[in-house]
Write a protein that holds these residues in place. Structure first.
Motif, PDB file in Angstrom:
ATOM      1  N   LEU A  81     -32.133  59.775 -39.517  1.00 45.40           N
ATOM      2  CA  LEU A  81     -33.532  59.740 -39.958  1.00 45.40           C
ATOM      3  C   LEU A  81     -34.105  58.324 -39.915  1.00 45.40           C
ATOM      4  N   VAL A  82     -33.293  57.327 -40.242  1.00 38.56           N
ATOM      5  CA  VAL A  82     -33.785  55.938 -40.195  1.00 38.56           C
ATOM      6  C   VAL A  82     -34.050  55.520 -38.750  1.00 38.56           C
ATOM      7  N   HIS A  83     -33.123  55.876 -37.851  1.00 36.79           N
ATOM      8  CA  HIS A  83     -33.300  55.487 -36.446  1.00 36.79           C
ATOM      9  C   HIS A  83     -34.382  56.302 -35.751  1.00 36.79           C
ATOM     10  N   CYS A  84     -34.639  57.509 -36.231  1.00 38.46           N
ATOM     11  CA  CYS A  84     -35.605  58.414 -35.593  1.00 38.46           C
ATOM     12  C   CYS A  84     -36.715  58.730 -36.583  1.00 38.46           C
ATOM     13  N   GLU A  85     -37.485  57.729 -36.932  1.00 42.00           N
ATOM     14  CA  GLU A  85     -38.513  57.883 -37.964  1.00 42.00           C
ATOM     15  C   GLU A  85     -39.652  58.804 -37.526  1.00 42.00           C
ATOM     16  N   VAL A  86     -39.869  58.905 -36.221  1.00 39.31           N
ATOM     17  CA  VAL A  86     -40.953  59.736 -35.700  1.00 39.31           C
ATOM     18  C   VAL A  86     -40.426  61.145 -35.448  1.00 39.31           C
ATOM     19  N   ARG A  87     -41.036  62.132 -36.076  1.00 40.22           N
ATOM     20  CA  ARG A  87     -40.628  63.515 -35.849  1.00 40.22           C
ATOM     21  C   ARG A  87     -40.805  63.876 -34.371  1.00 40.22           C
ATOM     22  N   GLY A  88     -39.861  64.648 -33.851  1.00 42.69           N
ATOM     23  CA  GLY A  88     -39.884  64.977 -32.432  1.00 42.69           C
ATOM     24  C   GLY A  88     -39.069  64.006 -31.597  1.00 42.69           C
ATOM     25  N   SER A  89     -38.427  63.030 -32.260  1.00 47.77           N
ATOM     26  CA  SER A  89     -37.510  62.143 -31.548  1.00 47.77           C
ATOM     27  C   SER A  89     -36.279  62.936 -31.099  1.00 47.77           C
ATOM     28  N   GLU A  90     -35.541  62.379 -30.166  1.00 51.31           N
ATOM     29  CA  GLU A  90     -34.348  63.062 -29.651  1.00 51.31           C
ATOM     30  C   GLU A  90     -33.121  62.164 -29.785  1.00 51.31           C
ATOM     31  N   VAL A  91     -31.992  62.803 -30.130  1.00 51.70           N
ATOM     32  CA  VAL A  91     -30.719  62.100 -30.233  1.00 51.70           C
ATOM     33  C   VAL A  91     -29.749  62.710 -29.241  1.00 51.70           C
ATOM     34  N   TYR A 140     -42.753  60.520 -19.063  1.00 49.90           N
ATOM     35  CA  TYR A 140     -43.081  61.930 -19.231  1.00 49.90           C
ATOM     36  C   TYR A 140     -43.090  62.331 -20.711  1.00 49.90           C
ATOM     37  N   ASP A 141     -43.490  61.389 -21.581  1.00 51.40           N
ATOM     38  CA  ASP A 141     -43.464  61.686 -23.017  1.00 51.40           C
ATOM     39  C   ASP A 141     -44.513  62.711 -23.423  1.00 51.40           C
ATOM     40  N   LEU A 142     -45.406  63.068 -22.516  1.00 55.07           N
ATOM     41  CA  LEU A 142     -46.352  64.132 -22.800  1.00 55.07           C
ATOM     42  C   LEU A 142     -45.641  65.475 -22.945  1.00 55.07           C
ATOM     43  N   ILE A 143     -44.529  65.649 -22.214  1.00 55.39           N
ATOM     44  CA  ILE A 143     -43.841  66.939 -22.226  1.00 55.39           C
ATOM     45  C   ILE A 143     -42.413  66.861 -22.782  1.00 55.39           C
ATOM     46  N   TYR A 144     -41.804  65.674 -22.786  1.00 55.27           N
ATOM     47  CA  TYR A 144     -40.435  65.534 -23.280  1.00 55.27           C
ATOM     48  C   TYR A 144     -40.409  64.864 -24.652  1.00 55.27           C
ATOM     49  N   PRO A 145     -39.406  65.174 -25.468  1.00 53.82           N
ATOM     50  CA  PRO A 145     -39.199  64.356 -26.665  1.00 53.82           C
ATOM     51  C   PRO A 145     -38.784  62.944 -26.261  1.00 53.82           C
ATOM     52  N   THR A 146     -38.913  62.008 -27.177  1.00 52.52           N
ATOM     53  CA  THR A 146     -38.551  60.619 -26.885  1.00 52.52           C
ATOM     54  C   THR A 146     -37.135  60.339 -27.375  1.00 52.52           C
ATOM     55  N   THR A 147     -36.266  59.917 -26.457  1.00 56.97           N
ATOM     56  CA  THR A 147     -34.895  59.572 -26.824  1.00 56.97           C
ATOM     57  C   THR A 147     -34.902  58.269 -27.626  1.00 56.97           C
ATOM     58  N   ARG A 148     -34.268  58.289 -28.799  1.00 55.14           N
ATOM     59  CA  ARG A 148     -34.232  57.092 -29.630  1.00 55.14           C
ATOM     60  C   ARG A 148     -32.822  56.699 -30.066  1.00 55.14           C
ATOM     61  N   LEU A 149     -31.850  57.598 -29.917  1.00 54.38           N
ATOM     62  CA  LEU A 149     -30.545  57.356 -30.534  1.00 54.38           C
ATOM     63  C   LEU A 149     -29.434  58.040 -29.750  1.00 54.38           C
ATOM     64  N   ILE A 150     -28.262  57.391 -29.726  1.00 55.67           N
ATOM     65  CA  ILE A 150     -27.021  57.989 -29.223  1.00 55.67           C
ATOM     66  C   ILE A 150     -26.032  58.014 -30.387  1.00 55.67           C
ATOM     67  N   CYS A 151     -25.320  59.126 -30.560  1.00 56.22           N
ATOM     68  CA  CYS A 151     -24.304  59.234 -31.616  1.00 56.22           C
ATOM     69  C   CYS A 151     -22.931  59.474 -31.004  1.00 56.22           C
ATOM     70  N   LEU A 152     -21.949  58.739 -31.491  1.00 56.87           N
ATOM     71  CA  LEU A 152     -20.550  58.950 -31.151  1.00 56.87           C
ATOM     72  C   LEU A 152     -19.796  59.353 -32.410  1.00 56.87           C
ATOM     73  N   GLU A 153     -18.631  59.953 -32.239  1.00 53.67           N
ATOM     74  CA  GLU A 153     -17.757  60.303 -33.365  1.00 53.67           C
ATOM     75  C   GLU A 153     -16.369  59.741 -33.092  1.00 53.67           C
ATOM     76  N   ASN A 154     -15.838  58.970 -34.037  1.00 60.88           N
ATOM     77  CA  ASN A 154     -14.552  58.301 -33.826  1.00 60.88           C
ATOM     78  C   ASN A 154     -13.781  58.217 -35.148  1.00 60.88           C
ATOM     79  N   SER A 155     -12.635  58.920 -35.245  1.00 59.66           N
ATOM     80  CA  SER A 155     -12.025  59.768 -34.233  1.00 59.66           C
ATOM     81  C   SER A 155     -12.802  61.074 -34.076  1.00 59.66           C
TER      82      SER A 155
END
Length: 371
Positions: A81-91, A140-155
């Motif tokens: 939520l902190v990294h994607c403050e704008v609703r409609g963001s994509e992770v 193409y942000d008119l039709i696509y969500p905006t990518t704002r974040l990448i998440c990894l899991e370790n382990s």
């Protein structure tokens, strides 16, 4: 619940709980620390024990600041939520990741954040070219969500507790920076990875903008996680924590146990990994069973082959009758069995469990042969 009922009804005196590393009980040292913890109002930022834990964790992870939260799920949610403050963001995240599968879709239902999944490989990684290809073209942000974040899991738990190398994480971090994105690591068991790879934990998360670290999994504390990042990130995270109901006043009582876990239980992780590998080796010697993933940390997934007349629920029931708790794990193909090792499982418990599994398998084989 049927396993627990069987234990009660049959008055089993020995319990080996392998359902998860979240099942550990507080040690006497933890209970003493909790009873004597110095506390104040943490919502106001004044609890000294909470501040000590947050400062210590930030130092260990090589970040500026930390924040204690009630759970790993909330830690990940706050971070997204902190990294994607704008609703409609994509992770961008793994299709087999904990955030995507096991956290109630919170990033979407609460944050309005859209998940874009990339296939997790058997080793827990996602292909770098596929991560980059998943990033939306901002033209193409008119039709696509905006990518704002990448998440990894370790382990990576669902891949069998596999470890992501610092070199791999660095490369993902480079992709994120190149495209103006942030990188969050779900480090629920990051200390397991550090011990398994022999790498300082801060090196594993060097490329990350935020990390969530669970205190109540491998480290064995009763409650809580700590998220770490920059001072500005943690300042915003503190507000989101309050919004989500995660402000808990005199939380130093819980943080005191976490500090004990951090001091006493990290060295024990190596033994947990050894026990897991011993267990996996024993399972592979039992005809009709197959360990699914390479065992690198404290998690073992195994399958029952169709060549023997035994189902996962039936084996779980048999083990429960003897005080052994394991977790049936549904996959797209069939039900696997998961066993997770922690500091309250001994080498003797491992052998006891293997013996009981061997007896169960031999029992059905005898029945099949008409004996």
């Amino acid at each position: 619940m049927f396993v627990l009922n069987l234990i009660s009804e049959n008055m089993v005196t020995r319990t080996v709980d392998l359902r998860s590393d979240t099942v550990t009980k507080p040690t006497e040292t933890m209970r003493a620390a909790m009873a004597s913890a110095e506390v104040d109002d943490d919502v106001a930022g004044h609890d000294p024990t909470a501040l000590l834990l947050e400062t210590e964790m930030a130092k260990i992870m090589g970040k500026e600041a930390g924040l204690f939260v009630p759970s790993g799920t909330m830690g990940n949610l706050i971070s997204v939520l902190v990294h994607c403050e704008v609703r409609g963001s994509e992770v961008i995240l793994g299709d087999n990741s904990h955030i995507h599968i096991y956290e109630n879709g919170g990033i979407s239902t609460i944050g309005g954040v859209h998940p874009r999944t990339v296939k997790n490989n058997e080793d827990g990684t996602m292909d770098l070219d596929k991560i980059e290809a998943a990033i939306r073209n901002p033209a193409y942000d008119l039709i696509y969500p905006t990518t704002r974040l990448i998440c990894l899991e370790n382990s990576q738990a669902n891949c069998g507790g596999r470890c992501l190398s610092p070199e791999y994480t660095d490369k993902v971090g480079e992709i994120a920076k190149r495209h103006g994105l942030k990188l969050h690591i779900d480090g629920a068991r990051i200390f397991n990875t550090a011990v398994a790879l022999g790498v300082p934990v801060h090196r594993l998360v060097q490329a990350a903008d935020s990390v969530s670290v669970c205190m109540s999994k491998g480290l064995g504390a009763p409650v809580g996680s700590v998220i770490v990042g920059s001072k500005s990130f943690i300042a915003r995270a503190r507000v989101v924590r309050k919004t989500l109901g995660g402000g808990m006043r005199q939380v130093g009582i819980l943080c005191a146990a976490a500090l004990v876990a951090l001091k006493e239980n990290v060295p024990k992780l190596e033994l947990d990994h050894k026990n897991a590998k011993t267990f996996a080796e024993g399972l592979n010697r039992i005809k009709g069973l197959k360990v699914i993933h390479k065992v690198e940390t404290n998690m073992v997934f195994f399958d029952i082959l169709e060549s023997i007349n035994l189902t996962a629920p039936k084996l779980c029931e048999h083990l429960g009758e003897h005080g052994i708790l394991v977790l049936p794990e549904s996959s797209c193909r069939r039900v696997l069995i998961r066993a997770v090792f922690h500091h309250q499982v001994s080498a003797s418990d491992v052998q006891y469990t293997l013996n009981r599994i061997q007896q169960a398998v031999m029992g059905v084989q005898c029945e099949s042969n008409g004996h």
